[in-house]
Design a protein around this motif. Sequence first.
Motif, PDB file in Angstrom:
ATOM      1  N   ILE A 118      31.743  -3.284  51.504  1.00 56.40           N
ATOM      2  CA  ILE A 118      32.667  -3.908  52.455  1.00 56.40           C
ATOM      3  C   ILE A 118      33.950  -4.334  51.765  1.00 56.40           C
ATOM      4  CG2 ILE A 118      32.990  -5.906  53.979  1.00 56.40           C
ATOM      5  CD1 ILE A 118      29.981  -5.710  54.643  1.00 56.40           C
ATOM      6  N   LEU A 119      33.839  -4.971  50.601  1.00 55.72           N
ATOM      7  CA  LEU A 119      35.050  -5.380  49.882  1.00 55.72           C
ATOM      8  C   LEU A 119      35.879  -4.171  49.449  1.00 55.72           C
ATOM      9  CD1 LEU A 119      33.897  -8.379  47.653  1.00 55.72           C
ATOM     10  CD2 LEU A 119      35.172  -8.420  49.807  1.00 55.72           C
ATOM     11  N   GLY A 120      35.213  -3.093  49.041  1.00 61.88           N
ATOM     12  CA  GLY A 120      35.939  -1.881  48.677  1.00 61.88           C
ATOM     13  C   GLY A 120      36.706  -1.298  49.854  1.00 61.88           C
ATOM     14  N   THR A 121      36.092  -1.310  51.030  1.00 65.95           N
ATOM     15  CA  THR A 121      36.765  -0.798  52.227  1.00 65.95           C
ATOM     16  C   THR A 121      37.946  -1.679  52.613  1.00 65.95           C
ATOM     17  OG1 THR A 121      34.617   0.052  52.987  1.00 65.95           O
ATOM     18  CG2 THR A 121      36.398  -0.033  54.599  1.00 65.95           C
ATOM     19  N   VAL A 122      37.744  -2.992  52.563  1.00 65.12           N
ATOM     20  CA  VAL A 122      38.822  -3.923  52.907  1.00 65.12           C
ATOM     21  C   VAL A 122      39.971  -3.802  51.907  1.00 65.12           C
ATOM     22  CG1 VAL A 122      39.416  -6.367  53.120  1.00 65.12           C
ATOM     23  CG2 VAL A 122      37.286  -5.514  54.108  1.00 65.12           C
ATOM     24  N   LEU A 123      39.629  -3.670  50.625  1.00 65.74           N
ATOM     25  CA  LEU A 123      40.666  -3.506  49.600  1.00 65.74           C
ATOM     26  C   LEU A 123      41.453  -2.225  49.827  1.00 65.74           C
ATOM     27  CD1 LEU A 123      41.989  -4.377  46.925  1.00 65.74           C
ATOM     28  CD2 LEU A 123      40.176  -3.129  45.730  1.00 65.74           C
ATOM     29  N   LEU A 124      40.770  -1.156  50.209  1.00 64.09           N
ATOM     30  CA  LEU A 124      41.461   0.095  50.497  1.00 64.09           C
ATOM     31  C   LEU A 124      42.416  -0.065  51.670  1.00 64.09           C
ATOM     32  CD1 LEU A 124      41.860   3.112  49.996  1.00 64.09           C
ATOM     33  CD2 LEU A 124      39.913   3.552  51.511  1.00 64.09           C
ATOM     34  N   ALA A 125      41.997  -0.807  52.706  1.00 65.80           N
ATOM     35  CA  ALA A 125      42.872  -1.029  53.869  1.00 65.80           C
ATOM     36  C   ALA A 125      44.134  -1.775  53.461  1.00 65.80           C
ATOM     37  CB  ALA A 125      42.118  -1.798  54.947  1.00 65.80           C
ATOM     38  N   TYR A 126      43.972  -2.851  52.691  1.00 69.25           N
ATOM     39  CA  TYR A 126      45.145  -3.631  52.281  1.00 69.25           C
ATOM     40  C   TYR A 126      46.024  -2.841  51.321  1.00 69.25           C
ATOM     41  CZ  TYR A 126      48.072  -7.223  50.249  1.00 69.25           C
ATOM     42  OH  TYR A 126      49.153  -7.928  49.807  1.00 69.25           O
ATOM     43  N   SER A 127      45.404  -2.173  50.346  1.00 78.07           N
ATOM     44  CA  SER A 127      46.177  -1.416  49.367  1.00 78.07           C
ATOM     45  C   SER A 127      46.896  -0.241  50.026  1.00 78.07           C
ATOM     46  CB  SER A 127      45.264  -0.905  48.253  1.00 78.07           C
ATOM     47  OG  SER A 127      44.615  -1.967  47.603  1.00 78.07           O
ATOM     48  N   GLY A 128      46.249   0.373  51.028  1.00 74.82           N
ATOM     49  CA  GLY A 128      46.897   1.471  51.732  1.00 74.82           C
ATOM     50  C   GLY A 128      48.166   1.028  52.424  1.00 74.82           C
ATOM     51  N   PHE A 129      48.131  -0.134  53.053  1.00 74.99           N
ATOM     52  CA  PHE A 129      49.344  -0.641  53.694  1.00 74.99           C
ATOM     53  C   PHE A 129      50.416  -0.955  52.652  1.00 74.99           C
ATOM     54  CE2 PHE A 129      51.847  -4.415  54.848  1.00 74.99           C
ATOM     55  CZ  PHE A 129      52.564  -3.887  55.912  1.00 74.99           C
ATOM     56  N   ALA A 130      50.003  -1.583  51.541  1.00 74.34           N
ATOM     57  CA  ALA A 130      50.976  -1.904  50.491  1.00 74.34           C
ATOM     58  C   ALA A 130      51.596  -0.643  49.915  1.00 74.34           C
ATOM     59  CB  ALA A 130      50.295  -2.711  49.387  1.00 74.34           C
ATOM     60  N   GLY A 131      50.779   0.399  49.741  1.00 74.91           N
ATOM     61  CA  GLY A 131      51.305   1.648  49.213  1.00 74.91           C
ATOM     62  C   GLY A 131      52.296   2.309  50.147  1.00 74.91           C
ATOM     63  N   VAL A 132      52.014   2.265  51.451  1.00 75.46           N
ATOM     64  CA  VAL A 132      52.925   2.865  52.426  1.00 75.46           C
ATOM     65  C   VAL A 132      54.265   2.155  52.426  1.00 75.46           C
ATOM     66  CG1 VAL A 132      53.334   3.149  54.909  1.00 75.46           C
ATOM     67  CG2 VAL A 132      51.157   3.857  53.911  1.00 75.46           C
ATOM     68  N   THR A 133      54.242   0.826  52.418  1.00 74.08           N
ATOM     69  CA  THR A 133      55.496   0.069  52.462  1.00 74.08           C
ATOM     70  C   THR A 133      56.324   0.267  51.197  1.00 74.08           C
ATOM     71  OG1 THR A 133      54.313  -1.882  51.644  1.00 74.08           O
ATOM     72  CG2 THR A 133      54.579  -1.669  54.030  1.00 74.08           C
ATOM     73  N   GLN A 134      55.653   0.450  50.050  1.00 75.17           N
ATOM     74  CA  GLN A 134      56.390   0.636  48.803  1.00 75.17           C
ATOM     75  C   GLN A 134      56.883   2.062  48.616  1.00 75.17           C
ATOM     76  OE1 GLN A 134      54.355  -0.880  45.361  1.00 75.17           O
ATOM     77  NE2 GLN A 134      53.717  -2.754  46.400  1.00 75.17           N
ATOM     78  N   SER A 135      56.049   3.042  48.976  1.00 77.42           N
ATOM     79  CA  SER A 135      56.389   4.432  48.700  1.00 77.42           C
ATOM     80  C   SER A 135      57.139   5.108  49.842  1.00 77.42           C
ATOM     81  CB  SER A 135      55.109   5.223  48.404  1.00 77.42           C
ATOM     82  OG  SER A 135      54.396   4.635  47.345  1.00 77.42           O
ATOM     83  N   TYR A 136      56.913   4.658  51.056  1.00 74.36           N
ATOM     84  CA  TYR A 136      57.565   5.264  52.219  1.00 74.36           C
ATOM     85  C   TYR A 136      58.209   4.146  53.030  1.00 74.36           C
ATOM     86  CZ  TYR A 136      54.092   8.699  50.736  1.00 74.36           C
ATOM     87  OH  TYR A 136      53.310   9.541  49.993  1.00 74.36           O
ATOM     88  N   GLY A 137      59.149   3.471  52.391  1.00 77.59           N
ATOM     89  CA  GLY A 137      59.700   2.249  52.975  1.00 77.59           C
ATOM     90  C   GLY A 137      60.599   2.452  54.162  1.00 77.59           C
ATOM     91  N   THR A 138      61.170   3.649  54.320  1.00 73.70           N
ATOM     92  CA  THR A 138      62.097   3.882  55.427  1.00 73.70           C
ATOM     93  C   THR A 138      61.483   4.858  56.431  1.00 73.70           C
ATOM     94  OG1 THR A 138      63.195   5.787  54.399  1.00 73.70           O
ATOM     95  CG2 THR A 138      64.017   3.582  53.823  1.00 73.70           C
TER      96      THR A 138
END
Length: 536
Positions: A20-40
């Motif tokens: 469960i923690l791995g899945t939740v971490l993936l959800a949060y990290s995925g959002f952080a990655g999108v905002t940093q790498s595909y910011g526009t």
Amino acid sequence: MMTLLRQRLRRDWVQLLLWILGTVLLAYSGFAGVTQSYGTHSDRVTVLAAVMANPVIMMFRGLPSGASEGQFMAFEILPWLTMLAALMSTFLAVRHTRGDEEAGRAELVASTPAARTLPTVATLIHGVAANVVLGVLVALVLVGAKLDAAGSWVAGAVSATTGIAFLGIGLLAAQLMRTSRGANALTIWVLVGTFLLNGIGNAAGTPSTDLTRITSSWLVWLSPFGWAEQARPYDTNLWGPAVVGLAFGVVLAIVATALQSVRDLGEGFIPARRGRVHARPGLASSQALVWRLSYGSIIGWAIGGALTGILATTLSGLLNQVSSGNSAVTDILQKLGGGSSLNNVVITVFFTMLGILGACAAVQTMSRARQEEAHGTAELLLATTVGRVKWLSGYLVVAVCAIVIIAGAAMATGYLGAASNKGTAEVFRNITVTGLSEMVAAAVFAVVTALIFVLIPRATIALGWTLLLLATLFGMFGPLFGLPEWTTHLSPFGVTPVLKGDGVDVRGLWWLVGIVIVGWAASLGLMRRRQLASDG
């Protein structure tokens, strides 16, 4: 009922916490990655347009439903959120049904006044509760990231209901097959098949005129992963597909309960294949027996390796196209590839998946040693002239052979793909270097899992797969999620050699080779003094 639920929670709480923690971490990290790498918005539109230009890559991605941050995040990680929920649920279902029958625990429960179907019902409730917790936490972390609340709750709901759908599949497989190994194999093949079926349905869909959205073909409705994606979080936010997944899982659970009530304890509805009266000469050693038990799964991993090799050389043009219009993507790729040229990094990125496939085969093979010990079959073998060290070395040898076969399949198809695309000598050299490098990285997990088996036998399966999951997250997704570079170097996949100019940057190769040698010697040396731990 409450006694069984408490017993399941005591046995599972560590494993469930990690899933469960791995899945939740993936959800949060995925959002952080999108905002940093595909910011526009334009960055995200460029990526989606490039992806739709090559439908093959759609087989391994989510369903495009727009170019907003939430929509793009769902496109990037929703398939993997549902995949983790599905794996957690199938293993849970088989462990507490067919696994308990093999261990004799189900017979003890059946000897009490409790109904014989009670363990299956308790497993259903236990699995549903675990998925509900997973779905709620995924939704809360996405809401906490300031994404749209309605879309976040839909994303959490379909993650949970996909897990429940595969919980039902696991319960049914446990009734059909006579062994937990057979039930787990059946559920994994169903999982992989439906995942690919959903990808084919998306690839065969119709893109919108602005190339940010796809209308999938009817094939996606044959897959639980397809139901989850058709909910389209952060777009239409449909709850109907989540209800379909929930209903599907519950119906299969009811069927499984009905089947259990009419079969004999320890039997399955798919009969075991009749064995030969006399073994073939090739089965005259304990190592040959390990190969006989493992070769089916190795073939499956090798097929995955072959697909990786062909994708590495046929999709490199698409990845170059995507990265050429987005400097953030270029930076990420160069971090993954150790700073070498972009053309070399493209193959390195794809072949990282090859190392993960080889490591999965190695961990699975070494985990089988623990299963044989827990089931008591290893004790029968060790009662002969076969010693402990020879017995364990057989698993290590087969694990390394599996890695070589998988990497060899990927390199062979990679060479074919490069030849068909008129690849340069540098491309062929890169395939060779990265293929051999990933073999070494995967071998690290073979010896580490062997050491865990020797030192902490009861933690072999859970800890072996957990370490591989963490290494995958750090080594493959660390740069995507914007993690510090040193975290990537914690993973064997993040420090393998890469081409650099006319030479090779060995990076962490000698450390990896040292770990393999020391781990191999230590595991066999310590095995001399270890007693069998046959209880599950």
